[in-house]
Design a protein around this motif. Structure first.
Motif, short mmCIF file in Angstrom:
data_model
loop_
_atom_site.label_atom_id
_atom_site.label_comp_id
_atom_site.label_asym_id
_atom_site.label_seq_id
_atom_site.Cartn_x
_atom_site.Cartn_y
_atom_site.Cartn_z
N ARG A 35 37.03 43.45 54.33
CA ARG A 35 37.01 42.07 53.82
C ARG A 35 36.33 42.01 52.46
N ARG A 36 35.27 42.78 52.30
CA ARG A 36 34.54 42.79 51.04
C ARG A 36 35.43 43.34 49.92
N VAL A 37 36.18 44.39 50.21
CA VAL A 37 37.08 44.98 49.22
C VAL A 37 38.19 44.00 48.86
N ARG A 38 38.73 43.33 49.86
CA ARG A 38 39.79 42.34 49.59
C ARG A 38 39.25 41.18 48.75
N HIS A 39 38.03 40.77 49.03
CA HIS A 39 37.41 39.70 48.26
C HIS A 39 37.22 40.14 46.81
N GLN A 40 36.78 41.36 46.61
CA GLN A 40 36.60 41.87 45.25
C GLN A 40 37.94 42.00 44.54
N ALA A 41 38.97 42.42 45.24
CA ALA A 41 40.30 42.53 44.65
C ALA A 41 40.83 41.15 44.26
N ARG A 42 40.59 40.15 45.11
CA ARG A 42 41.03 38.80 44.78
C ARG A 42 40.27 38.27 43.56
N ALA A 97 39.01 40.07 41.14
CA ALA A 97 39.52 40.79 39.98
C ALA A 97 40.85 40.19 39.53
N ALA A 98 41.72 39.85 40.47
CA ALA A 98 43.01 39.26 40.12
C ALA A 98 42.82 37.89 39.48
N VAL A 99 41.89 37.11 39.98
CA VAL A 99 41.61 35.80 39.39
C VAL A 99 41.07 35.95 37.97
N LEU A 100 40.18 36.92 37.77
CA LEU A 100 39.62 37.16 36.44
C LEU A 100 40.70 37.62 35.46
N MET A 101 41.60 38.50 35.89
CA MET A 101 42.67 38.96 35.02
C MET A 101 43.63 37.82 34.68
N THR A 102 43.92 36.96 35.64
CA THR A 102 44.79 35.81 35.40
C THR A 102 44.15 34.86 34.40
N PHE A 103 42.86 34.59 34.57
CA PHE A 103 42.15 33.73 33.64
C PHE A 103 42.14 34.34 32.24
#
Length: 52
Positions: free
Chosen positions: A17-24, A26-32
């Motif tokens: 869950r922690r890895v998935r949260h970090q991946a999400r 990271a995806a939000v940061l890249m989109t921003f």
């Protein structure tokens, strides 16, 4: 009596869950970052067009 987990939540470990949260995150940061880059590029193109 079965030893199988009753739900998917029991199968996913806290580390997963922690890895998935970090991946999400990271995806939000890249989109921003992409959105901000496009916004600045459009603003500079507009300024360059108005400067002619």
């Amino acid at each position: 009596m079965s030893t199988a987990p009753a739900s998917r939540a029991e199968v996913v470990s806290p580390a997963d869950r922690r890895v998935r949260h970090q991946a999400r995150d990271a995806a939000v940061l890249m989109t921003f970052s992409l959105g901000m880059s496009l916004l600045f590029a459009a603003a500079f193109l507009l300024l360059a067009g108005l400067g002619r």
